[in-house]
Design a protein around this motif. Sequence first.
Motif, PDB file in Angstrom:
ATOM      1  N   SER A 118       0.839  -1.199   0.000  1.00 19.30           N
ATOM      2  CA  SER A 118       0.000   0.000   0.000  1.00 19.30           C
ATOM      3  C   SER A 118       0.875   1.250   0.000  1.00 19.30           C
ATOM      4  O   SER A 118       2.051   1.194   0.359  1.00 19.30           O
ATOM      5  N   ILE A 119       0.287   2.383  -0.384  1.00 17.23           N
ATOM      6  CA  ILE A 119       1.011   3.643  -0.355  1.00 17.23           C
ATOM      7  C   ILE A 119       1.042   4.179   1.072  1.00 17.23           C
ATOM      8  O   ILE A 119      -0.004   4.459   1.660  1.00 17.23           O
ATOM      9  N   ALA A 120       2.254   4.317   1.617  1.00 18.43           N
ATOM     10  CA  ALA A 120       2.415   4.835   2.969  1.00 18.43           C
ATOM     11  C   ALA A 120       2.587   6.348   2.967  1.00 18.43           C
ATOM     12  O   ALA A 120       2.296   7.012   3.960  1.00 18.43           O
ATOM     13  N   MET A 121       3.067   6.901   1.853  1.00 14.16           N
ATOM     14  CA  MET A 121       3.272   8.344   1.736  1.00 14.16           C
ATOM     15  C   MET A 121       3.329   8.707   0.255  1.00 14.16           C
ATOM     16  O   MET A 121       3.937   8.006  -0.534  1.00 14.16           O
ATOM     17  N   GLU A 150       6.803  19.375  -0.834  1.00 18.88           N
ATOM     18  CA  GLU A 150       5.578  19.465  -0.015  1.00 18.88           C
ATOM     19  C   GLU A 150       5.636  18.491   1.166  1.00 18.88           C
ATOM     20  O   GLU A 150       5.294  18.844   2.298  1.00 18.88           O
ATOM     21  N   ILE A 151       6.107  17.287   0.911  1.00 22.00           N
ATOM     22  CA  ILE A 151       6.215  16.285   1.970  1.00 22.00           C
ATOM     23  C   ILE A 151       7.256  16.705   2.994  1.00 22.00           C
ATOM     24  O   ILE A 151       7.058  16.569   4.209  1.00 22.00           O
ATOM     25  N   LYS A 152       8.357  17.240   2.525  1.00 22.76           N
ATOM     26  CA  LYS A 152       9.403  17.681   3.454  1.00 22.76           C
ATOM     27  C   LYS A 152       8.897  18.805   4.353  1.00 22.76           C
ATOM     28  O   LYS A 152       9.217  18.861   5.543  1.00 22.76           O
ATOM     29  N   GLU A 153       8.106  19.711   3.771  1.00 27.72           N
ATOM     30  CA  GLU A 153       7.560  20.815   4.573  1.00 27.72           C
ATOM     31  C   GLU A 153       6.634  20.287   5.671  1.00 27.72           C
ATOM     32  O   GLU A 153       6.632  20.787   6.799  1.00 27.72           O
ATOM     33  N   LYS A 154       5.842  19.284   5.350  1.00 33.12           N
ATOM     34  CA  LYS A 154       4.920  18.720   6.339  1.00 33.12           C
ATOM     35  C   LYS A 154       5.666  18.022   7.473  1.00 33.12           C
ATOM     36  O   LYS A 154       5.153  17.906   8.574  1.00 33.12           O
ATOM     37  N   GLU A 170      16.421  20.142   8.186  1.00 35.22           N
ATOM     38  CA  GLU A 170      15.302  19.718   7.359  1.00 35.22           C
ATOM     39  C   GLU A 170      15.205  18.200   7.420  1.00 35.22           C
ATOM     40  O   GLU A 170      16.219  17.515   7.545  1.00 35.22           O
ATOM     41  N   PRO A 171      14.009  17.668   7.307  1.00 31.35           N
ATOM     42  CA  PRO A 171      13.874  16.212   7.332  1.00 31.35           C
ATOM     43  C   PRO A 171      14.499  15.605   6.085  1.00 31.35           C
ATOM     44  O   PRO A 171      14.355  16.138   4.980  1.00 31.35           O
ATOM     45  N   SER A 172      15.221  14.521   6.227  1.00 35.10           N
ATOM     46  CA  SER A 172      15.802  13.841   5.072  1.00 35.10           C
ATOM     47  C   SER A 172      14.814  12.806   4.553  1.00 35.10           C
ATOM     48  O   SER A 172      13.974  12.297   5.301  1.00 35.10           O
ATOM     49  N   LEU A 173      14.931  12.490   3.279  1.00 25.88           N
ATOM     50  CA  LEU A 173      14.069  11.463   2.707  1.00 25.88           C
ATOM     51  C   LEU A 173      14.322  10.127   3.388  1.00 25.88           C
ATOM     52  O   LEU A 173      13.397   9.334   3.595  1.00 25.88           O
ATOM     53  N   GLU A 174      15.558   9.889   3.775  1.00 22.56           N
ATOM     54  CA  GLU A 174      15.886   8.644   4.466  1.00 22.56           C
ATOM     55  C   GLU A 174      15.112   8.528   5.775  1.00 22.56           C
ATOM     56  O   GLU A 174      14.536   7.473   6.082  1.00 22.56           O
ATOM     57  N   ASN A 175      15.072   9.621   6.546  1.00 21.14           N
ATOM     58  CA  ASN A 175      14.347   9.593   7.820  1.00 21.14           C
ATOM     59  C   ASN A 175      12.856   9.367   7.600  1.00 21.14           C
ATOM     60  O   ASN A 175      12.204   8.616   8.337  1.00 21.14           O
ATOM     61  N   MET A 176      12.296  10.047   6.585  1.00 19.62           N
ATOM     62  CA  MET A 176      10.864   9.879   6.311  1.00 19.62           C
ATOM     63  C   MET A 176      10.562   8.462   5.837  1.00 19.62           C
ATOM     64  O   MET A 176       9.551   7.869   6.208  1.00 19.62           O
TER      65      MET A 176
END
Length: 305
Positions: free
Chosen positions: A209-212, A218-222, A293-299
């Motif tokens: 399923s899609i988790a994000m 936009e995702i990083k800002e959230k 800033e949040p990293s893609l790895e963390n998200m």
Amino acid sequence: MIALQTKDLIKSFGPQKVINHLSFSVPEHSVFGFLGQNGAGKTTTMKMVLGLLKPDQGFIEIFGEKVKYGQTKTNRLVGYLPDVPEFYNYMTPKEYLQLCGEITGMNHKQITKRSKELLDLVGLPINRKRIGGFSRGMKQRLGIAQALLNEPKLLICDEPTSALDPVGRKEILDILSFVKEKTTVVFSTHILSDVERICDRIAILHQGSIAMEGGLEEIKEKHTQNQIQVEFKKAKDMETFLMSEKIASYKKNMEQKELGVIFSFKDIESGEQAVMSAFQDTNIIPTKFELLEPSLENMFLEVVQ
């Protein structure tokens, strides 16, 4: 316009449900990163998009046309690069593209013109070198040329950089970034740095399923973290800074490193003002002052663990 849309897809192999109510959409002229761990169902999804696997439930549309299992009508709009493209090794790149063009119904003039354009684009000279002597990176570049031969509106790449060295990965990513002006690019991967480099939008697939999903920025800002990282040249400077009363109330939410600290704030603006006041109060100049800033790895880890 929406280039690709999946709605409520389900796919099982025996008792194992690989794809579970999968829905996402890809805007035209975007570079869409389809992320997931190995075995998450990325390749299964790609095969359903190409009409090579039949969904148990749900539907797929490419530019508004429904994909039908076993029929290739929508594939006239699609170029496809598998994770390990196969070729006739005795052919040259020009001969191989000639064969592919003839299979898709292109005329000789079209094939000759497009072959030259695409071999130039991917950096493969028109010569007599056989494909059997190509490196993995050269084969990936030829695979992209083949996928773009009939000017598809949607280019699908399954793990295009997974087995390449850093130079080969950069070459492939540069090509994918360039061609988005004329086509929409969807590529699946688990290499997060590749996604951050060229993607406009992403979808993270987890347990079918899609988790994000959404625009990368936009995702990083959230997921913005209310954190500030400060680093110092000397340990003495850090000790002096930490003695400031301006930051005394924030030290309980502080992580200390060898020559730096990371503050976590409920209100980032007041926290930032406190840290700046502490610099002024102690007359200390940091070597680094950064709003994290949040990293893609963390998200990614956040949604798959």
